[in-house]
Motif scaffolding. Structure first.
Motif, short mmCIF file in Angstrom:
data_model
loop_
_atom_site.label_atom_id
_atom_site.label_comp_id
_atom_site.label_asym_id
_atom_site.label_seq_id
_atom_site.Cartn_x
_atom_site.Cartn_y
_atom_site.Cartn_z
N VAL A 106 4.70 10.65 4.70
CA VAL A 106 3.52 9.98 5.24
C VAL A 106 2.32 10.26 4.34
CG1 VAL A 106 1.96 9.78 7.21
CG2 VAL A 106 4.39 10.19 7.59
N ILE A 107 1.60 9.19 3.98
CA ILE A 107 0.35 9.33 3.24
C ILE A 107 -0.78 9.04 4.22
CG2 ILE A 107 -1.06 8.49 1.32
CD1 ILE A 107 1.48 7.44 0.03
N ALA A 108 -1.70 9.98 4.37
CA ALA A 108 -2.83 9.78 5.30
C ALA A 108 -4.06 10.50 4.78
CB ALA A 108 -2.48 10.28 6.69
N LYS A 109 -5.23 9.89 5.01
CA LYS A 109 -6.48 10.51 4.56
C LYS A 109 -6.78 11.77 5.36
CE LYS A 109 -8.61 6.25 2.82
NZ LYS A 109 -9.75 5.30 2.96
N ASP A 110 -6.47 11.75 6.63
CA ASP A 110 -6.69 12.95 7.45
C ASP A 110 -5.33 13.50 7.88
OD1 ASP A 110 -5.80 11.72 9.97
OD2 ASP A 110 -7.64 10.53 9.77
N GLN A 111 -5.35 14.65 8.51
CA GLN A 111 -4.12 15.31 8.90
C GLN A 111 -3.73 15.05 10.36
OE1 GLN A 111 -2.28 16.90 6.56
NE2 GLN A 111 -3.85 16.08 5.20
N SER B 88 6.98 6.72 0.25
CA SER B 88 5.74 7.28 0.78
C SER B 88 4.99 6.20 1.52
CB SER B 88 4.88 7.86 -0.35
OG SER B 88 5.51 8.99 -0.92
N TYR B 89 4.76 6.42 2.79
CA TYR B 89 4.20 5.42 3.71
C TYR B 89 2.74 5.72 4.03
CZ TYR B 89 3.28 3.32 8.31
OH TYR B 89 2.73 2.66 9.37
N SER B 90 1.89 4.72 3.88
CA SER B 90 0.48 4.86 4.22
C SER B 90 0.28 4.50 5.69
CB SER B 90 -0.39 3.94 3.35
OG SER B 90 -0.26 4.30 2.00
N CYS B 91 -0.22 5.45 6.48
CA CYS B 91 -0.48 5.18 7.90
C CYS B 91 -1.51 4.08 8.07
CB CYS B 91 -0.96 6.45 8.58
SG CYS B 91 0.36 7.59 8.99
N ALA B 92 -1.50 3.48 9.25
CA ALA B 92 -2.35 2.32 9.53
C ALA B 92 -3.81 2.59 9.20
CB ALA B 92 -2.21 1.92 10.99
N ARG B 93 -4.38 1.67 8.43
CA ARG B 93 -5.80 1.77 8.10
C ARG B 93 -6.61 1.02 9.13
NH1 ARG B 93 -3.49 -2.06 4.90
NH2 ARG B 93 -4.50 -4.08 4.80
N GLU B 94 -7.89 1.31 9.23
CA GLU B 94 -8.78 0.65 10.18
C GLU B 94 -8.79 -0.85 9.96
OE1 GLU B 94 -11.30 0.67 13.45
OE2 GLU B 94 -10.37 2.43 12.50
N GLY B 95 -8.53 -1.62 11.03
CA GLY B 95 -8.56 -3.08 10.93
C GLY B 95 -7.24 -3.70 10.55
N SER B 96 -6.23 -2.88 10.22
CA SER B 96 -4.92 -3.43 9.87
C SER B 96 -4.21 -3.92 11.13
CB SER B 96 -4.06 -2.37 9.18
OG SER B 96 -3.71 -1.36 10.11
N ASP C 225 0.83 -1.22 0.00
CA ASP C 225 0.00 0.00 0.00
C ASP C 225 0.86 1.26 0.00
OD1 ASP C 225 0.93 -0.55 2.52
OD2 ASP C 225 -0.95 -0.11 3.56
N ASP C 226 2.17 1.10 -0.26
CA ASP C 226 3.09 2.24 -0.28
C ASP C 226 3.70 2.39 -1.67
OD1 ASP C 226 2.54 2.45 2.42
OD2 ASP C 226 4.34 1.37 3.03
N ILE C 227 4.49 3.45 -1.86
CA ILE C 227 5.11 3.70 -3.16
C ILE C 227 6.52 4.26 -2.98
CG2 ILE C 227 2.96 4.06 -4.44
CD1 ILE C 227 3.42 7.09 -4.19
N PHE C 228 7.36 4.05 -4.02
CA PHE C 228 8.68 4.67 -4.09
C PHE C 228 8.58 5.98 -4.88
CE2 PHE C 228 10.91 0.36 -3.76
CZ PHE C 228 11.35 0.61 -2.48
N SER C 229 9.46 6.92 -4.60
CA SER C 229 9.63 8.07 -5.48
C SER C 229 10.36 7.59 -6.74
CB SER C 229 10.42 9.18 -4.79
OG SER C 229 11.78 8.79 -4.67
N SER C 230 10.25 8.34 -7.82
CA SER C 230 10.79 7.89 -9.11
C SER C 230 12.31 7.78 -9.12
CB SER C 230 10.33 8.83 -10.23
OG SER C 230 10.80 10.15 -9.98
N GLU C 231 13.00 8.48 -8.20
CA GLU C 231 14.46 8.48 -8.16
C GLU C 231 15.02 7.55 -7.07
OE1 GLU C 231 16.35 10.21 -10.39
OE2 GLU C 231 14.43 10.69 -11.33
N ALA C 232 14.16 6.76 -6.43
CA ALA C 232 14.58 5.98 -5.26
C ALA C 232 15.74 5.04 -5.57
CB ALA C 232 13.38 5.20 -4.71
#
Length: 413
Positions: free
Chosen positions: A120-125, A210-218, A91-98
């Motif tokens: 950090v990737i998050a739906k809320d702040q 880019s890291y996706s913070c914990a989703r509900e139920g993970s 559920d995460d991604i690399f930058s194009s130059e990684a």
């Protein structure tokens, strides 16, 4: 043989999997393979992987052994053909130059491990400040392992996906994820890997992930909410680290360093537990202490660590007087934070003074260089034919001027 092996554990990742794989395919540096290690998925993740495999032979599909995240990563390590290994969650991604940036760092430093920054990737702040602190990486190179490289750097732990490793380094030191650890497997891997880094560890500030913070139920969500689940996981983590290093006779890290890390790591939350939670944990805690903390070894530990160890040996006794214990721990927390801040300030002051000294030295070198150039220019002028001819041509006028000046001086007197 590819340069990079990117290992992606996959389990019910359909909504984010394409974006994840595309972030690797879109790299500016294209010498890689992608190892998608999946367990039996209930969604369309498996079909997505097969679809990509047909389009690009660099993408490979590895059937998992139902050993969770650790098992999937281990399967990836064993199948990896690349010189360098990277981990990417589905559920995460690399930058194009990684990959390019990591490759450059490995080639420049010839190190065993590269640690890079992340976003950090998050739906809320409402993101815990801890994430920003942990995912922000300084620019610093440790030519060989020191305790500070692992326990003194906030960005060292606990996420393995912001590390890249030489594959030979992993294989030579038998570094695999503990498949019995349900939580904190990244942390355990790093506690075992970093001390083995004879060729150094390089930290770079580039935000390559880019890291996706914990989703509900993970798992991370459950980890945050269930005290017993979390601390039981922590106990297994500590046991796993001790087990690994006992096997290698604590060759590159002292047992005392591990013990200090373990005690502070486990006692952070003890005062807040309820009696039923303490009862659920007491057996595992007692086993850990009996196994690794004999009286002679405990006697060699600093007083502050021994005091905290009491929380593990008799947690209920020490949580009865909640307010007293809380303020005692709070005092220790301020005490160690104060030491750390004083050290950080002193270290920063030394770095500033070193930079100022380097600037002064550089300015002096520049001034000396300019002076030498001017001296050389003058020597060239004095030695030139035109200068000598000019001196000869003006010899008589100069002597007449001197005579006139002397005569004028006599008249005035």
């Amino acid at each position: 043989m590819p340069d990079f092996s990117v290992i992606i554990p996959v389990y019910n990742s359909q909504p984010t999997l394409k974006r994840c794989i595309d972030s690797v395919l879109n790299q500016s540096y294209q010498d890689f393979e992608v190892l998608c290690c999946y367990d039996d998925c209930a969604d369309g993740s498996k079909e997505i992987i097969y679809e990509y495999c047909k389009k690009d032979e660099r993408i490979k599909c590895i059937q998992g052994r139902k050993k969770g995240l650790s098992g999937a990563r281990n399967d990836g390590i064993k199948a990896a053909a690349g010189n360098y290994i990277l981990f990417l969650d589905s559920d995460d991604i690399f930058s194009s130059e990684a990959l390019l940036r990591v490759k450059q760092e490995f080639e420049e430093r010839q190190c065993d491990i590269v640690v890079f920054g992340s976003k950090v990737i998050a739906k809320d702040q409402n993101i815990d400040e801890w994430y920003y602190k942990t995912l922000t990486t300084p620019d610093v190179f440790y030519p060989q392992y020191t305790v500070k490289a692992l326990l003194g750097e906030d960005s060292a732990r606990p996420f393995v996906w912001r590390n890249s490793y030489q594959k030979t380094f992993i294989l030579n030191h038998n570094l695999y994820f503990d498949e019995e650890c349900m939580v904190g497997e990244d942390h355990v891997f790093q506690m075992c890997a970093f001390p083995n880094a004879k060729n150094g560890i390089s930290y770079i500030s580039d935000e390559l992930y880019s890291y996706s913070c914990a989703r509900e139920g993970s798992l991370m969500d459950i980890y945050a909410k269930d005290n017993v689940f979390r601390i039981t996981g922590h106990i297994k983590m500590v046991n796993s680290v001790f087990t690994y290093w006992e096997k290698y006779n604590y060759e590159f890290i002292s047992k005392k360093d591990i013990a200090i890390w373990a005690v502070f790591f486990l006692t952070d939350e003890i005062p807040y537990l309820q009696q039923k939670e303490i009862d659920a944990l007491s057996k595992d805690l007692n086993h850990l202490i009996t196994e690794y903390f004999d009286d002679e070894f405990v006697g060699s530990l600093p007083d502050s660590v021994r005091n905290r160890l009491l929380l593990l040996q008799e947690p209920y006794t020490h949580t009865k007087d909640y307010s007293s214990l809380f303020f005692d721990l709070l005092w220790w927390n301020y005490y160690f934070n104060g030491i750390q801040k004083a050290y950080d300030m002193l270290f920063e002051k030394v770095k500033v003074q070193e930079r100022e000294l380097m600037n002064i030295r550089r300015n002096l070198e520049n001034a000396e260089c300019q002076l030498a150039m001017k001296r050389h220019e003058l020597e060239c002028v004095y030695g030139s034919l035109s200068f000598r001819m000019g001196r000869m041509a003006t010899l008589v006028p100069r002597k007449l001027r001197n005579v006139i000046s002397q005569m004028a001086g006599k008249k005035e007197s």
